[in-house]
Structure formats: structure tokens, C-alpha cells
Enzyme design. Structure first.
Site, PDB file in Angstrom:
ATOM      1  N   GLY A 215     -39.946  -2.843   1.546  1.00 36.68           N
ATOM      2  CA  GLY A 215     -41.340  -2.980   1.107  1.00 36.68           C
ATOM      3  C   GLY A 215     -42.039  -1.640   1.051  1.00 36.68           C
ATOM      4  CG  ASN A 216     -45.090  -0.940  -1.311  1.00 33.46           C
ATOM      5  OD1 ASN A 216     -46.263  -1.173  -1.094  1.00 33.46           O
ATOM      6  ND2 ASN A 216     -44.393  -1.557  -2.264  1.00 33.46           N
TER       7      ASN A 216
END
Ligand code: CTP
Length: 435
Positions: A215-216
């Protein structure tokens, strides 16, 4: 200029002293009209000392001077800060059960309000309907900002900072430049009424197995602020929400997605016939080549793990290069580049490569650009030129971006441009190369 500052009964009333002070220091004759509730939070002597004028609240004091009419008629500008949910409801219906309500009705001066309340109250359909009524009537709404509220909670509802309110208010009467860029989030009117806007927000997650993902750090705050600001300006908004860390906005159609491919499907569907698409989501450029059905286990004695990733489609580039009919396409460029000139250059290159109309360039880093309530961004336009530089709360940056979008839409409708060779009418079923 004769300025009336109305203060209503919310905890942010103490900050109204800063609004009064800034207006006095700017050389204006300031008359403060607090409600009874406001005086529970800030004392009359303080307001009289700072405003350098007597302070009245009682409708039945000084009846011989017809005070409510006199104050309202003399005003060149009325600023209400904070404006509570209750006072907004009263303004929307034109109630005049106190001196402030009477003053507003007795005045033809521009009215600027700075809402302050808890997030739930701000998002309540009743409050939003009242805000819509006031906007449609030409009232300027400054904020609210997103941030820490009185209790432990945080979200949209905090009153904008006094300097930002004063700057926005003075801009309404032409005393300063338009506040887009540095000040508060200012919803001036329903300038997006009848427009359909699609906004993506948040960050995608690419699963590795049932318990893990790549993810980020995108929280979704800037995208949600754009969706909310567009709605406040009258647009019909679809928000494609990828794993938001904050509450969904009210009044928008929300499509929840998680992966880049899901986001792509949702955007493609929502973008058909949209006037504007804003790609604020942080989209993973790669995803695991295979997703394990079972939790990945360590192999005894292994030194590490190598993941095989495959490229995700570039959703913005697909939209930019696919035929589309006049949709204003806004992308973001999140860059860690420290040099300001090079930062904008990278944005310019991204805009051209992806075929977006506008690109919002912002610096990201370990301590910049993600979960915070403020942002700083440069908007690069169709010819690659810098259109505006924005800094302030994410709400104010959202309005600044929408100001540019509105001007592009206005230019387009005034020239009634025919679809260009690269942009014939949009088709929905067209597949294009991921990159
Ligand atoms: N974007 C997209 N699809 C992707 C990657 C990005 O639509 N697969 C969009 C983002 O929503 C944003 C813009 O493209 O509007 C730029 O995203 P950014 O992360 O800054 O750049 P990338 O294209 O991913 O390029 P790089 O990571 O190489 O800087």
C-alpha cells in the site's frame, strides 16, 4: 470600511477576537455583535477593548436608536465567525430573534460566515442544506478547516484561522486579492451547479495474500476535501474511495474500491459523461504477479523473499489518451524532488505524458504531504504553465484547484470547442494499453 463582526456561541468564539483585531489593524471601523451564547465564551470587555467600540447584544436596548436597523444599514461587510450550526440554520431561514439576526436582515452588505462545529454536525444533511441555501443566496462560506476539534475528535468542522477569514472577507469586497492560494477554503457560490465531477481519493492496496498488501501512505484527505468542496459548489460528485483513513463525505455518491484494478473499473464507469475527473488517489504502479489464496509462510532457513510484481494500468493516462469529449482531466504529481523548479518540471512532464488538462504538483516525503491537514501545491495548466500556487488547509487547496477547473470549464463552454483529433467523443468500451 464599517465592518460588523457577528460572533455566535461556539468554543471557537475565542478565536473571533483575532478576527476583530485583524480588521481593526487593517484600519476598519469594527462593530461586534455577539449572541448571548457567544458571551459565555468571550467577555464583552475584551470585545469592546479590541474593537474600540461599544458592544451590544440586546435587541431591546437602545430601542429609540432602532439599533438593529442602524448597525445593519451602516455595515459595508458582515463577518460571522464562528458560525455555529444553529446560527447557520437561523440565517438560512431568516430568523431574527436576536440583535445579530436582525442586523443581518436589515443589511444589504455582503455576508461572510466561518462555520465551526463538530464534524457530524457539519456533515448533517440539515446543515449542508442550510449551507446550500446560503451559498445560493450569495453568502461566502469560509472553511471549515479539517483538523483537531474541541474534544479528541478531528475532521472537517474547525473554524478557519482568523487571518484566513479576514483575508477571504476583505477579498469579497475587493479590498485584497482573491484568497485562493493562501487563505481559507472559500465556497463563493454554486459555480459548479449542474456539473458532474468524479474524484478518486485514498491509496490503493495490492494484496499479496489474505492478510497482507502493498500500500501507500495516502490518507485520502486531499481527495475528500476536493469532493466536499465540489459538492459545496453545487456539483454532483462521485467519490471513488480507496481505503480512506478518514470518514466519507456526505452528499457524494461513494464507490468503495481497494486495488488499482478496482479503482480503474469504478473510474471508467463513473467518468462516462462527467464534466471533470480528478485523480487524487495514490495508485499502486505495480501489483503482485500472483495473489496467494493462503497466508504466505516463511520457508525455514530462507534468507529473504523476492516478490514478483507486474505493472498496473495507468488510469489517468488511459483517460487522457482515450477519446473524451471535453471532460476536464485533473491529475496529481506526488514527487519527493527537493528542488522547486525541478519539482514543477516533473509535474509538467507528467501532465504531458498522461494527457491530463491540469496537474497538481505536490511534494511528498517522510514528513510531508500525507496525513496532515495542510498542503502546498502548484497547478500546471494546459500549456504547461504554472496557473496557481496554493498553500493552506487541504480544504483551501481543494477550492483553489476547483477555481482553476471552473475557469477551464468556463473557457471551454464559451469557445464551444469541437472535440479535437486526439479527443473525439468518449467511448466506454474502448480498451487501451495500460501504459
Ligand atoms: N495514476 C494513475 N494510475 C497509476 C498511477 C498513477 O491514474 N497506475 C495517477 C495518480 O492518481 C495521479 C497521477 O497519475 O493523478 C500521478 O501519480 P504519481 O504517483 O505522482 O505518479 P506515477 O504515474 O505513479 O509516476 P511515478 O511513480 O513514476 O512518479
Amino acid at each position: 470600511m464599517n465592518v460588523v463582526v457577528g460572533i455566535t456561541g461556539g468554543i471557537a468564539a475565542y478565536k473571533a477576537v483575532g478576527v476583530v483585531r485583524a480588521l481593526v489593524l487593517a484600519g476598519h471601523d469594527v462593530h461586534v455583535v455577539p449572541t448571548e451564547g457567544a458571551l459565555r465564551f468571550v467577555g464583552r470587555p475584551t470585545l469592546e477593548a479590541i474593537s474600540r467600540n461599544p458592544v451590544h447584544t440586546d435587541l431591546y436596548e437602545g430601542v429609540s436608536e432602532v439599533r438593529h436597523v442602524a448597525i445593519g444599514q451602516a455595515a459595508d461587510l458582515i463577518v460571522i465567525a464562528p458560525a455555529t450550526a444553529n446560527s447557520i440554520a437561523k440565517l438560512a431561514t431568516g430568523l431574527a430573534d436576536d440583535l445579530l439576526g436582525n442586523t443581518v436582515l436589515a443589511s444589504e452588505a455582503p455576508l461572510v460566515i466561518a462555520p465551526a462545529m463538530h464534524t457530524e454536525m457539519w456533515r448533517h444533511p440539515a446543515t449542508q442544506a442550510n449551507i446550500d441555501t446560503l451559498l445560493a443566496r450569495g453568502v461566502t462560506v469560509v472553511g471549515p478547516a479539517v483538523g483537531q476539534l474541541t474534544g479528541a475528535d478531528s475532521g472537517p468542522g474547525r473554524m478557519e484561522e482568523p487571518e484566513a477569514i479576514v483575508r477571504a472577507a476583505l477579498a469579497v469586497v475587493g479590498e485584497t486579492d482573491a484568497p485562493s492560494g493562501t487563505g481559507a477554503g472559500v465556497a463563493r457560490s454554486h459555480d459548479l451547479a449542474g456539473r458532474r465531477i468524479v474524484v478518486s481519493a485514498g491509496g490503493t492496496r495490492e494484496p499479496l495474500d489474505p492478510v497482507r498488501f502493498l500500500g501507500n501512505r495516502s490518507s485520502g484527505k486531499q481527495g475528500v476535501a476536493i469532493a466536499e468542496a465540489a459538492r459545496a459548489r453545487g456539483a454532483s460528485v462521485t467519490l471513488v474511495a480507496a481505503n480512506l483513513e478518514i470518514a466519507e463525505p456526505t452528499g457524494c455518491a461513494v464507490r468503495q474500491v481497494s486495488t488499482a484494478l478496482e479503482l480503474r473499473d469504478a473510474i471508467r464507469e463513473a467518468a462516462v459523461g462527467a464534466d471533470v475527473v480528478v485523480m487524487a488517489a495514490a495508485v499502486a504502479d505495480y501489483r503482485p504477479a500472483a495473489v496467494s489464496e493462503a497466508k504466505l509462510k516463511k520457508t525455514p532457513g530462507d534468507a529473504g523473499l523476492t516478490l514478483e510484481l507486474v505493472r498496473n494500468p495507468d488510469i489517468l493516462a488511459e483517460l487522457g489518451h482515450a477519446p473524451h469529449d471535453g471532460t476536464v482531466l485533473v491529475g496529481f504529481a506526488a514527487e519527493t524532488e527537493p528542488d522547486d523548479v525541478r519539482l514543477v518540471e516533473l509535474g509538467r512532464e507528467k501532465r504531458a505524458a498522461k494527457g491530463a488538462d491540469l496537474i497538481v504538483v505536490n511534494r511528498v516525503g517522510w514528513h510531508e504531504g500525507f496525513a496532515g491537514d495542510d498542503n502546498r501545491a502548484t497547478v500546471v495548466g494546459e500549456d504547461g504553465a504554472v496557473v496557481t500556487e496554493l498553500h493552506g488547509t487541504k480544504v483551501s487547496v481543494a477550492h483553489g484547484i476547483l477555481d482553476v477547473v471552473v475557469s477551464v470549464l468556463t473557457d471551454r463552454s464559451s469557445t464551444e470547442r469541437e472535440p479535437t483529433a486526439g479527443r473525439p467523443a468518449r467511448t466506454t468500451d474502448e480498451e487501451s494499453d495500460p501504459r
